[in-house]
Design a protein around this motif. Structure first.
Motif, mmCIF file in Angstrom:
data_model
loop_
_atom_site.group_PDB
_atom_site.id
_atom_site.type_symbol
_atom_site.label_atom_id
_atom_site.label_comp_id
_atom_site.label_asym_id
_atom_site.label_seq_id
_atom_site.Cartn_x
_atom_site.Cartn_y
_atom_site.Cartn_z
ATOM 1 N N ARG A 131 5.743 8.888 -1.065
ATOM 2 C CA ARG A 131 4.902 7.714 -1.342
ATOM 3 C C ARG A 131 5.786 6.490 -1.536
ATOM 4 O O ARG A 131 6.801 6.561 -2.221
ATOM 5 C CB ARG A 131 4.030 7.934 -2.571
ATOM 6 C CG ARG A 131 3.059 9.103 -2.454
ATOM 7 C CD ARG A 131 2.194 9.207 -3.706
ATOM 8 N NE ARG A 131 1.308 8.047 -3.826
ATOM 9 C CZ ARG A 131 0.827 7.599 -4.983
ATOM 10 N NH1 ARG A 131 1.187 8.172 -6.116
ATOM 11 N NH2 ARG A 131 0.005 6.572 -5.008
ATOM 12 N N VAL A 172 4.513 0.780 5.794
ATOM 13 C CA VAL A 172 3.605 0.326 4.743
ATOM 14 C C VAL A 172 3.419 -1.181 4.877
ATOM 15 O O VAL A 172 4.287 -1.886 5.383
ATOM 16 C CB VAL A 172 4.128 0.652 3.330
ATOM 17 C CG1 VAL A 172 4.184 2.146 3.101
ATOM 18 C CG2 VAL A 172 5.490 0.018 3.090
ATOM 19 N N THR A 173 2.275 -1.649 4.434
ATOM 20 C CA THR A 173 2.012 -3.086 4.414
ATOM 21 C C THR A 173 2.375 -3.644 3.051
ATOM 22 O O THR A 173 1.974 -3.072 2.035
ATOM 23 C CB THR A 173 0.532 -3.367 4.711
ATOM 24 O OG1 THR A 173 0.210 -2.871 6.008
ATOM 25 C CG2 THR A 173 0.252 -4.868 4.654
ATOM 26 N N ARG A 187 5.900 -3.546 8.102
ATOM 27 C CA ARG A 187 5.084 -2.398 8.512
ATOM 28 C C ARG A 187 5.764 -1.618 9.644
ATOM 29 O O ARG A 187 5.759 -0.375 9.646
ATOM 30 C CB ARG A 187 3.710 -2.895 8.946
ATOM 31 C CG ARG A 187 2.661 -1.820 9.093
ATOM 32 C CD ARG A 187 1.258 -2.418 9.060
ATOM 33 N NE ARG A 187 1.147 -3.596 9.916
ATOM 34 C CZ ARG A 187 0.805 -4.805 9.475
ATOM 35 N NH1 ARG A 187 0.550 -5.009 8.192
ATOM 36 N NH2 ARG A 187 0.709 -5.817 10.317
ATOM 37 N N GLU A 201 2.301 -5.444 -0.375
ATOM 38 C CA GLU A 201 1.282 -5.950 -1.288
ATOM 39 C C GLU A 201 1.820 -7.246 -1.893
ATOM 40 O O GLU A 201 2.819 -7.229 -2.607
ATOM 41 C CB GLU A 201 1.019 -4.968 -2.424
ATOM 42 C CG GLU A 201 0.395 -3.657 -2.021
ATOM 43 C CD GLU A 201 0.213 -2.786 -3.248
ATOM 44 O OE1 GLU A 201 -0.472 -3.225 -4.199
ATOM 45 O OE2 GLU A 201 0.770 -1.681 -3.261
ATOM 46 N N ARG A 247 5.597 2.195 -2.396
ATOM 47 C CA ARG A 247 4.864 0.973 -2.711
ATOM 48 C C ARG A 247 5.819 -0.204 -2.542
ATOM 49 O O ARG A 247 6.882 -0.250 -3.156
ATOM 50 C CB ARG A 247 4.293 0.993 -4.128
ATOM 51 C CG ARG A 247 3.348 -0.191 -4.370
ATOM 52 C CD ARG A 247 2.739 -0.181 -5.756
ATOM 53 N NE ARG A 247 1.800 -1.295 -5.888
ATOM 54 C CZ ARG A 247 1.293 -1.748 -7.031
ATOM 55 N NH1 ARG A 247 1.632 -1.145 -8.171
ATOM 56 N NH2 ARG A 247 0.466 -2.775 -7.045
ATOM 57 N N MET A 249 0.844 -1.189 0.000
ATOM 58 C CA MET A 249 0.000 0.000 0.000
ATOM 59 C C MET A 249 0.879 1.238 0.000
ATOM 60 O O MET A 249 2.080 1.162 0.210
ATOM 61 C CB MET A 249 -0.951 -0.019 1.192
ATOM 62 C CG MET A 249 -0.271 0.023 2.552
ATOM 63 S SD MET A 249 -1.428 -0.158 3.921
ATOM 64 C CE MET A 249 -2.429 1.296 3.713
ATOM 65 N N SER A 250 0.315 2.399 -0.205
ATOM 66 C CA SER A 250 1.086 3.633 -0.292
ATOM 67 C C SER A 250 0.813 4.531 0.901
ATOM 68 O O SER A 250 -0.277 4.552 1.448
ATOM 69 C CB SER A 250 0.723 4.389 -1.577
ATOM 70 O OG SER A 250 0.969 3.626 -2.711
ATOM 71 N N ARG A 251 1.845 5.265 1.294
ATOM 72 C CA ARG A 251 1.664 6.269 2.328
ATOM 73 C C ARG A 251 1.130 7.546 1.694
ATOM 74 O O ARG A 251 1.199 7.738 0.489
ATOM 75 C CB ARG A 251 3.004 6.542 3.014
ATOM 76 C CG ARG A 251 3.600 5.319 3.651
ATOM 77 C CD ARG A 251 4.771 5.629 4.534
ATOM 78 N NE ARG A 251 5.901 6.215 3.821
ATOM 79 C CZ ARG A 251 7.111 6.327 4.357
ATOM 80 N NH1 ARG A 251 7.333 5.908 5.581
ATOM 81 N NH2 ARG A 251 8.102 6.853 3.696
#
Length: 308
Positions: free
Chosen positions: A80, A108-109, A103, A111, A82, A1-3
């Motif tokens: 950002r 970020v988690t 995380r 993907e 990813r 995911m994106s910040r």
């Protein structure tokens, strides 16, 4: 995911079976400008094919790389991020520990993207740096756990597949001896051929063939006999199909200790490059054109997406 975006600088992180890689870039008038690119061999997929879980040591190595990447993101003021994870993460049952560790360090988690998306991102990255490649173009990315093949034209993917064969998976599952025995090589070749035959990819139709990722770039450096890895000399280099066959046979006959003596060989890739070379060679036998190697890959595809 994106910040949430806080600047025009973005980062792509690709966590594969054998390595984790970072690309930091920012928008400019022509698309993007690279600020930092890094690779660490962490072998996240250690034993995943056999056990179905991440090995604790593999998680430690991967999290150590994430700590380094967190410092890089802060240093560049990245807005950002990813983070994509591929084959090993798709197969591991204890993914929660991996997700939590990433995380905690990067905010970020991960993907865990399906193979077809991985293939499309590799295609976008490769074609972005080779817009004049003759169509149809086959883009090949031989990873540690899987191999992505995408056939496309007019800059768009038409047929993409992700095959469960990669350098680490093949080495652990079949090519176990050092060096692999003739029987192991024959079994591995049959395994590869069966997957390629059932892939549905029309290899004969390709008018250009682009190879991205660590296997392709490593093979190019070896064929060129580079005294040290030179990204500028690897990018855009052409490797004849005959040379791929010769190199595959040579690497499969060498013990790992001798592979390590190759000047451009990364230690964490020395034990699996023979498997990657065999996969590349078996694909080459189906192609009517030689291999062009590209340093632009899935990371560049992710960055292009982040920058819109």
């Amino acid at each position: 995911m994106s910040r949430d975006a806080t600047s025009a600088r973005v980062a792509a992180i690709d966590c594969g079976t054998n390595s984790i890689r970072l690309l930091v870039a920012e928008a400019d008038g022509r698309g993007s400008r690279e600020l930092e690119r890094d690779l660490r061999i962490t072998r996240l997929g250690q034993g995943v094919d056999a056990t179905g879980e991440f090995h604790p040591d593999a998680l430690v190595r991967t999290f150590a790389a994430c700590d380094e990447y967190a410092a890089a993101l802060a240093r560049h003021g990245v807005g950002r991020v990813r983070f994509v994870a591929t084959s090993a993460a798709r197969d591991a049952g204890n993914r929660e520990a991996f997700d939590a560790g990433v995380r905690e360090r990067l905010g970020v988690t991960p993907e865990v993207i399906p193979g077809d998306e991985e293939a499309q991102l590799s295609f976008a990255g490769a074609l972005g740096a080779a817009p004049d490649a003759e169509a149809p173009t086959l883009v090949m990315d031989i990873g540690g756990g899987s191999t992505e093949l995408v056939l496309g034209q007019a800059g768009r993917p038409v047929k993409g597949v992700s095959l469960d064969m990669g350098s680490v998976r093949l080495r652990e599952r079949i090519l176990a001896s050092d060096p692999p025995s003739l029987d192991e090589v024959a079994e591995a070749g049959e395994f590869i051929d069966d997957l390629l035959d059932a892939s549905g990819v029309d290899f004969d139709s390709a008018r250009s063939w682009l190879g991205v990722g660590g296997t392709a770039t490593s093979l190019s450096a070896i064929v060129q006999g580079l005294p040290a890895y030179d990204r500028a000399r690897v990018h855009g280099s052409v490797v004849p199909r005959e040379a791929l066959g010769e190199l595959s046979g040579r690497l499969l006959a060498l013990p790992v200790a001798q592979v390590l003596e190759i000047p451009t060989m990364v230690p964490g890739r020395a034990d699996v490059i023979c498997a990657g070379a065999l996969i590349c060679h078996r694909i080459a036998t189906r192609m009517g054109v030689d291999l062009t190697v590209s340093e632009s890959d899935i990371l560049d595809g992710i960055v292009a997406g982040l920058l819109g």
